[in-house]
Design a protein around this motif. Structure first.
Motif, short mmCIF file in Angstrom:
data_model
loop_
_atom_site.label_atom_id
_atom_site.label_comp_id
_atom_site.label_asym_id
_atom_site.label_seq_id
_atom_site.Cartn_x
_atom_site.Cartn_y
_atom_site.Cartn_z
N GLY D 249 0.84 -1.20 0.00
CA GLY D 249 0.00 0.00 0.00
C GLY D 249 0.87 1.23 0.00
O GLY D 249 2.09 1.15 -0.13
N SER D 250 0.25 2.37 0.15
CA SER D 250 1.04 3.61 0.18
C SER D 250 0.46 4.59 1.18
O SER D 250 -0.71 4.50 1.56
N ARG D 261 -4.85 1.67 6.79
CA ARG D 261 -6.10 0.90 6.87
C ARG D 261 -6.52 0.34 5.51
O ARG D 261 -6.97 -0.79 5.41
N ARG D 262 -6.33 1.13 4.47
CA ARG D 262 -6.68 0.64 3.13
C ARG D 262 -5.83 -0.59 2.77
O ARG D 262 -6.32 -1.54 2.17
N MET D 263 -4.56 -0.59 3.16
CA MET D 263 -3.72 -1.76 2.89
C MET D 263 -4.25 -2.98 3.63
O MET D 263 -4.36 -4.07 3.05
N PHE D 264 -4.57 -2.81 4.91
CA PHE D 264 -5.04 -3.97 5.68
C PHE D 264 -6.39 -4.46 5.14
O PHE D 264 -6.65 -5.65 5.08
N GLY D 348 4.94 7.66 1.63
CA GLY D 348 5.53 6.43 2.15
C GLY D 348 4.95 5.21 1.49
O GLY D 348 3.99 5.29 0.72
N LEU D 349 5.57 4.08 1.76
CA LEU D 349 4.99 2.83 1.25
C LEU D 349 4.91 1.83 2.40
O LEU D 349 5.62 1.96 3.39
N CYS D 350 4.00 0.89 2.25
CA CYS D 350 3.78 -0.06 3.34
C CYS D 350 3.43 -1.42 2.76
O CYS D 350 3.03 -1.54 1.60
#
Lengths: 360, 360, 360, 360
Positions: D249-250, D261-264, D348-350
């Protein structure tokens, strides 16, 4: 010549290349006792792992050189903090049991002894039991060196601090976990072994509190990388072979270059017109322990030693590195701070190991 | 006696009580020129506001004592960083235009001059225009002191660093915002004024890069609390009244106590058997600027000066505080670090103001 | 509208340009009471002079705007430490005695009161006398605000720490000079005034020691720039004019974004689908005080909060700046650390001042 | 199940007890590939030896468990800096070549690959040759994982910095020795391997200078404990066995909890009413890389991220530890700072590795 003292360089705390090169000249089987006294260049704060890293690396190096048996006969004392004009380095002490070398001399010569205590529990650190264990470990190091209390020049003591205290115990032990407190306990324990402090005088309420009480021949270091007490003891032993001897001295305050010069003069060195030791190649080891008064003043004036973002020990070590460096002309010296119970407030103690000149 | 140099203490950077007490002996109307050279005990990092705080406090004190007119005739140079055995303090320079005192002497005596440039814009800092402005400001201070280039003993220069750079400009000026770079530019600009550096040699690519290029009588300080260049210039002027004079010297490296002693001897002081200045009560000001070589080595050995969490200038100041303190026996000295273009790499320069002894 | 709360920016701790611009809209003669609650960006260590510098600068600005009389009616509370995503800034509280504005409302609205104690002597700091003085000062601020104990939402307390202790007194007062200890004493003193702590429970041995004892509506700050206790008290007073009100809340631990959201919801704010406050323009002030458990663990896991070279308060403030910033979407919040006797161990408290929406 | 990802705790950087306990469940002969991704709690400054110490200790532990052959098949990436609410910990990646487990699945599952470059010389670090070596090492890791460029989710790259530069070379390489510069070079090199950056765009003048140029699936770490490039590459490989998968995600800025939260959510996790991940027990690894804009502003406001005594990366990591901790409810995450050429300025990135729920 049975006792050798050799300085070696480190590119970083884990670097043992120069140590190994210096060890190569010895036969591991003939080494009765090996000791390393090392300054590492970590940040000297709670997250300084340079001592642990150096300790692990040195253990691997000694084991590689002489196997587990030599490791068993070795003592490692690591201290961090190389501020100012100080070189991170190590001092290798080797006691060689070599019949050819071991010709008893008329006069005394350098001998050293080592001892390590059992591990202390977290509950013991900072208590009278801790002090007593230091006393016993210094006595064991005296026995190892084959000297009596009067022969001892310097007891170098490593003492543990509590780094990980269970939450429930925090309030009670709050004070005991500090480095200064652990050093205080250890200094008084060493003082008892050296007959400089009476056992009856040591009470928890005097630890780091009574400035009149102090040992005279102990230098104490602390660290959370050990849970035991370890001692390296230096003495001039009558009849010992070898051309090295140890000389101690004292400093009135951290600017007392005169005190350092008097020590080098007493050790037989020459001081040149510019105030520097002229025959510094004969000095194989120099140790200085200096401190500050409780109000942080030097020669009566305000300093920032106790009132800045930099820990007071760093201020002291850096300033003393200038004082000693300008006298000895060498940056490889074992300089440390905090003289709690090791010298009068604000004062310091110093020692050097010197090679006897040809004519002596 | 027209020029007075008085050290005063500070309990903290905003404390002007001792300054005001020392000012009280003067008639503000008769003060031709007033200068303060002050070391404050901030952390010497980007969030050190001790210089700004000291500057504001000193301005309020001088205005309270002598009104806006005296403030107009005053110069303030603040530098932070009092590590090791250094005392945070101030030096008050007062030039009194007093007919009774002003008896011309046969020999020369201390004179000082001050000058301040116009504000620099953010775009100018670190450029040739910046260097030229320093040249002009040093020349103006020479005129203020009534001395020629050959008479100058020391030009003390404060130079701005860019603390708040617009985001768009960041890439281009990245290098120019550092303290070392601003000092480099200012040192070369001062060198041109003092005829020690040729204007043609000063190019952006030499700033903080060419170690062969350096002034010999400039000490440069930087700070983000100013956006102008300010100069305090010390000289021995022929025919000047007063019993003070200034003596300069040099240090081979930061451990060179011998260089400091030679300066004090040249200034007419006595050095005792223990290497300390015996008549230090005659020394009214001492200034030292010392540095480290680019690899951080001292006497050829590794140090942590350039490889620790502590900025190299702090290591240097703290070590030199020990060296100087052990020679002078006093912790009130204006010690600073980073000699970029002010001395050969690793070397330093020093100066003292001394009161002529009765017989001289 | 009698009470105004305005955030203003600072380019550095001495910058009062935005403050002065915001003050310009008021008539100084009509200001009944002025208060500044300011976060400065110093290093939060012993040599952080940003609070002193900010205090001096703010005093000069307020005096320039409203003369000594307004300065007399003003209260300044400065706290340093803006780690992480926190903006150094100030909050201006102005209570205007304007007949035209002062229309009593049916519901309650924000009121504030201020009080300052006499100076404490060095001997008093950290004693029961200190705690009692805090109690009295909080009561005086309640009287100033015209509210009873039950109306109080938050007592913001500034308390002195001993920065310069005479050498002779050091041993005895060793503990009392710490920031945590002074906050502990002040928090319990405030708790007595707010009827949350019984006076009989306050004993020297409980200071910073008994984790079960704590106030519920006090935020305490310490600093060596003051030698008095100062209080800014926030309350919703029935019948008060104005469209502002204050809402308090609590945090389970320093990661408790849910606690922050519950406070904003209780204050009438809307939380969007992404967890952020949607109408943050209505939030005119946010205050958070958070801490760590005694073992430094968070959600049961080891952290470096209590075992690094960085002081634990800096870890906490920086982490909370992320938590709050991600909820409020704004970096101007008064975040501070160390909740000793102000919340259960590891927990925190929070407050916000919100403008009533048009329909309310 | 061939790929295992296990978090383990460390009491200090040299502690491998929990690692060894977790390794014990595997048969060393069946481990195709082992990788450790570890956060150590050193001071993240030039004298931080926690990574070296951790690296040495991990090597001893893996060799003790699986002998030199397993050590040969292992990859270690150590990063220091655990400020705020972050737990120092390690993530163990094990790829087991187990026939029983290796049942190809219909969908894709987590695969990982590792590669290490030859040592770089001091002259190469920071040059195009360095970037090209990173490109080759990422390509080698893709081959090791058996994936094509399009399958790659994240390339985790360790890159050396020059810690000991010969004095003569200092001026020329001044810039290349910084951590940011080495990361910049490595990020662009990784970007070429991942087809996100064109090789022709990489020039020395763009390194750490052109903010428009960045990779999208690379996280880069630097350290002076390595002189080689090392890569751990994560991908979802079609047909791979196992119930783990990786989701990236980012983040818009360091406060962007919504991005986390969008990544999770994209990874199939549930977010509760309070904004926290409800089924965090399914999240076996979380990685976040966040940065600050060049002017240090967050949401348009001044912060101290680039203007304090604390390095900007520490500010960022600590703040993000609060943001992520408040979303995930867990302090064991691999959070690091400085996104140079790895994300747009300030962004950032995640990534997270999640266990497929029973029904999936």
């Amino acid at each position: 010549m049975p006792v050798h003292v050799i300085s070696y360089d480190t590119a970083h705390p884990g670097d043992t290349s120069d140590l190994l090169q210096n060890l190569a000249r010895f036969d591991p089987l003939k080494i009765r006792r090996l000791a390393l006294l090392v300054k590492t260049d970590g940040n000297s704060d709670l997250n300084d792992f340079s001592r642990s890293y150096g300790l692990q690396s040195a253990g691997l190096a000694v084991e590689q050189f002489g196997g587990p048996a030599l490791l068993e006969r070795s003592t490692f004392l690591f201290s961090s903090g190389c501020e100012g004009a100080m070189t991170p380095f190590g001092q290798l002490f080797v006691d060689v049991a070599d019949a050819a070398d071991a010709q008893a001399t008329r006069s005394s010569a350098l001998a050293f002894g080592c001892a390590r205590s059992r591990p202390l529990t977290g509950d013991e650190i900072g208590t009278l039991a801790h002090a007593d264990l230091v006393t016993q470990t210094v006595l064991a190091a005296m026995a190892d060196a084959g000297v009596a209390e009067a022969d001892v020049s310097l007891a170098i003591v490593k003492t543990p601090v509590m780094s990980r205290v269970p939450a429930t115990a925090r309030q009670a032990v709050n004070k005991r976990i500090t480095s200064a407190y652990s050093k205080a306990v250890a200094a008084l324990g060493a003082g008892v072994a050296l007959d400089e402090v009476e056992r009856a005088q040591i009470k928890p309420e005097t630890f780091d509190a009574d400035p009149t009480l102090h040992a005279r021949r102990a230098m104490v270091f602390s660290g959370n990388e050990v849970d035991y007490v370890e001692v390296l003891l230096l003495a001039n032993r009558a009849g010992a072979a070898g051309d090295l001897y140890v000389q101690t001295g004292s400093m009135r305050d951290l600017l007392d270059a005169g005190g350092l010069r008097r020590m080098f003069l007493a050790a037989g060195c020459r001081i040149g017109a510019d105030g520097e030791v002229e025959d510094s190649e004969r000095v194989v080891a120099t140790l200085v322990k200096a401190g500050a008064t409780s109000d942080g003043r030097v020669r009566g004036r305000r300093t920032t030693i106790k009132s800045s973002h930099i820990d007071m020990d760093k201020h002291v070590r850096a300033a003393v590195s200038g004082v000693l460096g300008s006298v000895l002309g060498d940056t490889r010296a074992f300089i440390s701070a905090n003289t709690v119970h090791q010298a009068p407030p604000g004062g310091g103690l110093c020692a050097c190991v010197v090679r006897r000149s040809a004519g002596e």
